[in-house]
Design a protein around this motif. Structure first.
Motif, PDB file in Angstrom:
ATOM      1  N   ALA A 141    -108.045 -28.503  -6.472  1.00  0.00           N
ATOM      2  CA  ALA A 141    -107.179 -27.758  -7.398  1.00  0.00           C
ATOM      3  C   ALA A 141    -107.554 -26.279  -7.430  1.00  0.00           C
ATOM      4  O   ALA A 141    -106.692 -25.396  -7.385  1.00  0.00           O
ATOM      5  N   ASN A 142    -108.863 -26.002  -7.494  1.00  0.00           N
ATOM      6  CA  ASN A 142    -109.304 -24.607  -7.612  1.00  0.00           C
ATOM      7  C   ASN A 142    -109.155 -23.820  -6.318  1.00  0.00           C
ATOM      8  O   ASN A 142    -109.291 -22.598  -6.314  1.00  0.00           O
ATOM      9  N   GLY A 143    -108.871 -24.521  -5.224  1.00  0.00           N
ATOM     10  CA  GLY A 143    -108.647 -23.837  -3.952  1.00  0.00           C
ATOM     11  C   GLY A 143    -107.184 -23.913  -3.538  1.00  0.00           C
ATOM     12  O   GLY A 143    -106.870 -23.649  -2.380  1.00  0.00           O
ATOM     13  N   ASP A 144    -106.311 -24.284  -4.479  1.00  0.00           N
ATOM     14  CA  ASP A 144    -104.892 -24.477  -4.128  1.00  0.00           C
ATOM     15  C   ASP A 144    -104.178 -23.121  -4.029  1.00  0.00           C
ATOM     16  O   ASP A 144    -104.026 -22.428  -5.046  1.00  0.00           O
ATOM     17  N   PRO A 145    -103.708 -22.752  -2.829  1.00  0.00           N
ATOM     18  CA  PRO A 145    -103.062 -21.440  -2.680  1.00  0.00           C
ATOM     19  C   PRO A 145    -101.733 -21.345  -3.422  1.00  0.00           C
ATOM     20  O   PRO A 145    -101.238 -20.248  -3.644  1.00  0.00           O
ATOM     21  N   ARG A 146    -101.168 -22.514  -3.860  1.00  0.00           N
ATOM     22  CA  ARG A 146     -99.949 -22.446  -4.681  1.00  0.00           C
ATOM     23  C   ARG A 146    -100.253 -21.782  -6.017  1.00  0.00           C
ATOM     24  O   ARG A 146     -99.383 -21.241  -6.674  1.00  0.00           O
ATOM     25  N   HIS A 147    -101.504 -21.877  -6.429  1.00  0.00           N
ATOM     26  CA  HIS A 147    -101.866 -21.353  -7.752  1.00  0.00           C
ATOM     27  C   HIS A 147    -102.777 -20.125  -7.685  1.00  0.00           C
ATOM     28  O   HIS A 147    -102.687 -19.244  -8.546  1.00  0.00           O
ATOM     29  N   PHE A 148    -103.674 -20.100  -6.689  1.00  0.00           N
ATOM     30  CA  PHE A 148    -104.620 -18.985  -6.569  1.00  0.00           C
ATOM     31  C   PHE A 148    -104.370 -18.280  -5.237  1.00  0.00           C
ATOM     32  O   PHE A 148    -104.640 -18.870  -4.177  1.00  0.00           O
ATOM     33  N   THR A 149    -103.905 -17.041  -5.284  1.00  0.00           N
ATOM     34  CA  THR A 149    -103.621 -16.304  -4.047  1.00  0.00           C
ATOM     35  C   THR A 149    -104.920 -16.053  -3.286  1.00  0.00           C
ATOM     36  O   THR A 149    -105.901 -15.588  -3.886  1.00  0.00           O
ATOM     37  N   GLY A 150    -104.924 -16.368  -1.999  1.00  0.00           N
ATOM     38  CA  GLY A 150    -106.134 -16.139  -1.188  1.00  0.00           C
ATOM     39  C   GLY A 150    -107.327 -16.814  -1.816  1.00  0.00           C
ATOM     40  O   GLY A 150    -108.331 -16.155  -2.128  1.00  0.00           O
ATOM     41  N   PRO A 151    -107.263 -18.140  -2.016  1.00  0.00           N
ATOM     42  CA  PRO A 151    -108.300 -18.819  -2.819  1.00  0.00           C
ATOM     43  C   PRO A 151    -109.706 -18.718  -2.238  1.00  0.00           C
ATOM     44  O   PRO A 151    -110.688 -18.854  -2.974  1.00  0.00           O
ATOM     45  N   GLY A 152    -109.823 -18.463  -0.936  1.00  0.00           N
ATOM     46  CA  GLY A 152    -111.154 -18.401  -0.326  1.00  0.00           C
ATOM     47  C   GLY A 152    -111.915 -17.135  -0.680  1.00  0.00           C
ATOM     48  O   GLY A 152    -113.119 -17.050  -0.470  1.00  0.00           O
ATOM     49  N   THR A 153    -111.217 -16.138  -1.232  1.00  0.00           N
ATOM     50  CA  THR A 153    -111.871 -14.865  -1.548  1.00  0.00           C
ATOM     51  C   THR A 153    -112.392 -14.871  -2.982  1.00  0.00           C
ATOM     52  O   THR A 153    -111.703 -15.330  -3.896  1.00  0.00           O
ATOM     53  N   LEU A 154    -113.617 -14.357  -3.141  1.00  0.00           N
ATOM     54  CA  LEU A 154    -114.171 -14.181  -4.495  1.00  0.00           C
ATOM     55  C   LEU A 154    -113.656 -12.845  -5.020  1.00  0.00           C
ATOM     56  O   LEU A 154    -114.133 -11.791  -4.609  1.00  0.00           O
ATOM     57  N   ASP A 155    -112.669 -12.895  -5.891  1.00  0.00           N
ATOM     58  CA  ASP A 155    -111.994 -11.675  -6.323  1.00  0.00           C
ATOM     59  C   ASP A 155    -112.250 -11.417  -7.814  1.00  0.00           C
ATOM     60  O   ASP A 155    -111.703 -12.109  -8.671  1.00  0.00           O
ATOM     61  N   PRO A 156    -113.082 -10.419  -8.126  1.00  0.00           N
ATOM     62  CA  PRO A 156    -113.437 -10.188  -9.536  1.00  0.00           C
ATOM     63  C   PRO A 156    -112.239  -9.805 -10.401  1.00  0.00           C
ATOM     64  O   PRO A 156    -112.274  -9.951 -11.620  1.00  0.00           O
ATOM     65  N   ASP A 157    -111.168  -9.328  -9.770  1.00  0.00           N
ATOM     66  CA  ASP A 157    -109.997  -8.896 -10.537  1.00  0.00           C
ATOM     67  C   ASP A 157    -108.875  -9.944 -10.525  1.00  0.00           C
ATOM     68  O   ASP A 157    -107.758  -9.650 -10.932  1.00  0.00           O
ATOM     69  N   ARG A 158    -109.157 -11.135 -10.061  1.00  0.00           N
ATOM     70  CA  ARG A 158    -108.123 -12.173  -9.972  1.00  0.00           C
ATOM     71  C   ARG A 158    -107.539 -12.440 -11.364  1.00  0.00           C
ATOM     72  O   ARG A 158    -108.250 -12.852 -12.285  1.00  0.00           O
ATOM     73  N   ALA A 159    -106.236 -12.219 -11.507  1.00  0.00           N
ATOM     74  CA  ALA A 159    -105.621 -12.322 -12.838  1.00  0.00           C
ATOM     75  C   ALA A 159    -105.636 -13.764 -13.348  1.00  0.00           C
ATOM     76  O   ALA A 159    -105.751 -14.004 -14.553  1.00  0.00           O
TER      77      ALA A 159
END
Ligand code: HEM
Length: 399
Positions: free
Chosen positions: A315-333
């Protein structure tokens, strides 16, 4: 049939199979380590929707409940709130919930900060050389989490080696049934003594004192129920935060710009902690449930009585929900909508404690050890791969 769990290609990567399973359909038939079948759900929306289904059962003793050799499958943890359904679960959650409210955790924050500072004092006072680097797991992440859970429960820290070892055995897929029963008995022994002591000398100064005074002494909760659920809190309350702290510290060393932002921009810290929780998703095997009714996911119907694994990593790596899920993005909304703490009635009761602990521990590290770096090549790090919780065995560092 698909074997579950899938192996990680590299210790810091979620198994690539999740991406295939997410694409194959909303639910995939898998074979568990004991040879039995279960449904695996990997898409974010489906995992959330299934977890909010009120008929779902967490009873790990049910024959269809998917088993991995997890701690919550063996006594005494298989009788605690994490494995109970409906009113039996709500009753315990009502007694324990207020202890973990935002207000209660806010009162705990100065204690967490003090524990972090003192642990860093001890770490930096140690003699570390190029040949004998410091271990951030044993030397910092574990003591911070263990000292805090001892403070919360009112247990003396001297017991830490015993409960850390027992929890490790309980949550290792490689332990034998007898080793798990022995580890369970050891940790229960510690908590039994603590509860008996609080019953003899009532106090409101810690969670054990309040629980025994308010509920055991009044007959609303049996002494054994108190012991078993406090044992769950002791186990669930230290390895988890410790694993997240050391994995996050590793991420900071692999991506120094994240450490710099964490140090220089305090306003980024809450979101980055959420993103680290999403990225590492340490409850790596997912959550086991039994369907209490037929559940339709697209064209697939999971029948009443069938076992389901809800994959938090999927679920936490699902690209339908998290854009570019493999990247650790501190600004991920959307970072804070991760499912690392589960979802629905059993959502992690200690999540606010965990957030404060991880935030304070990482703040302490980036401020006091800004030059921290790995003391061994990445490939030489050893991870707890066979455990309920993903984590590092050791994290050798210099600063
Ligand atoms: C990074 C740290 C942590 C993570 C990732 C985590 C994860 C989880 C997850 C996924 C669940 C849901 C289990 C399910 O639905 O079957 C859960 C439940 C639980 N957690 Fe945590 N946890 C963490 C820290 C803590 C801490 C610090 C405590 C206690 C102080 C704690 C105590 C519990 C308890 C008692 C439950 C059972 C709640 C219930 O069944 O109602 N956890 N945790």
């Amino acid at each position: 049939m698909n074997e579950y769990p899938a192996a990680r290609e590299a210790p810091d990567l979620v198994p690539a199979r999740y991406a295939d399973w997410r694409e194959e359909g909303p639910a995939t038939r898998v074979k568990l380590p004991d040879g039995r079948p279960a449904w695996l759900v990997t898409r974010y929306d489906d995992v959330r929707n299934v977890l909010r289904n009120a008929t779902l059962s967490s009873d790990t003793s049910a024959p269809a409940c998917p088993r991995f050799g997890s701690a919550v499958e063996v006594p005494p943890l298989n009788t605690t709130l994490i494995a109970l359904d409906g009113p039996a679960h709500t009753r315990l959650r009502r007694m324990l919930g207020p202890e973990f409210s935002i207000a209660s955790v806010a009162r705990l924050t100065p204690v967490v900060d003090r524990i972090v500072e003192e642990s860093l004092d001890r770490l930096t006072a140690g003699r570390h050389t190029a040949d004998a680097p410091a271990d951030l797991v044993e030397g910092f992440a574990l003591p911070v989490a263990s000292r805090l859970i001892c403070h919360i429960l009112g247990l003396t820290y001297e017991a830490h080696a015993t409960f850390e070892r027992s929890t490790h055995v309980l949550s290792a897929g490689t332990s034998t049934a007898q080793q798990k029963l022995d580890a369970g008995a050891t940790i229960v022994g510690l908590v039994t003594e603590l509860v008996a002591q609080r019953l003899r000398e009532p106090t409101d100064a810690d969670l054990t004192g309040r629980l025994t005074g308010r509920y055991v002494a009044t007959g609303e909760l049996t002494e054994q129920e108190a012991v078993h659920n406090l044992t769950l809190l002791l186990g669930a309350g230290h390895h988890t935060s410790a694993n997240m702290t050391s994995l996050s510290a590793l991420s900071f060393m692999l991506h120094p710009s994240l450490a710099r932002r964490f140090r220089d921009e305090p306003e980024v810290r809450p979101n980055l902690v959420e993103e680290l929780l999403r990225h590492h998703t340490i409850v790596q095997l997912g959550l086991s449930r039994v369907a209490g009714t037929d559940i339709a996911l697209g064209d697939t119907v999971i029948r009443e009585g069938e076992g389901i694994v809800l994959s938090l990593q999927g679920a936490n790596g699902d690209p339908r929900h998290f854009t570019g899920p493999g990247t650790l993005d501190p600004d991920r909304a959307e970072a804070r909508y991760h499912l690392a703490f589960g979802f629905g009635p059993h959502t992690c009761i200690g999540q606010n404690v965990a957030r404060v602990t991880i935030r304070s521990a990482l703040s302490g590290l980036v401020q006091r050890l800004p030059g921290m770096r790995l003391a061994v090549p990445l490939e030489q790090l050893s991870f707890n791969d066979a455990l309920d919780f993903h984590g590092l065995r050791r994290l050798p560092v210099h600063w």
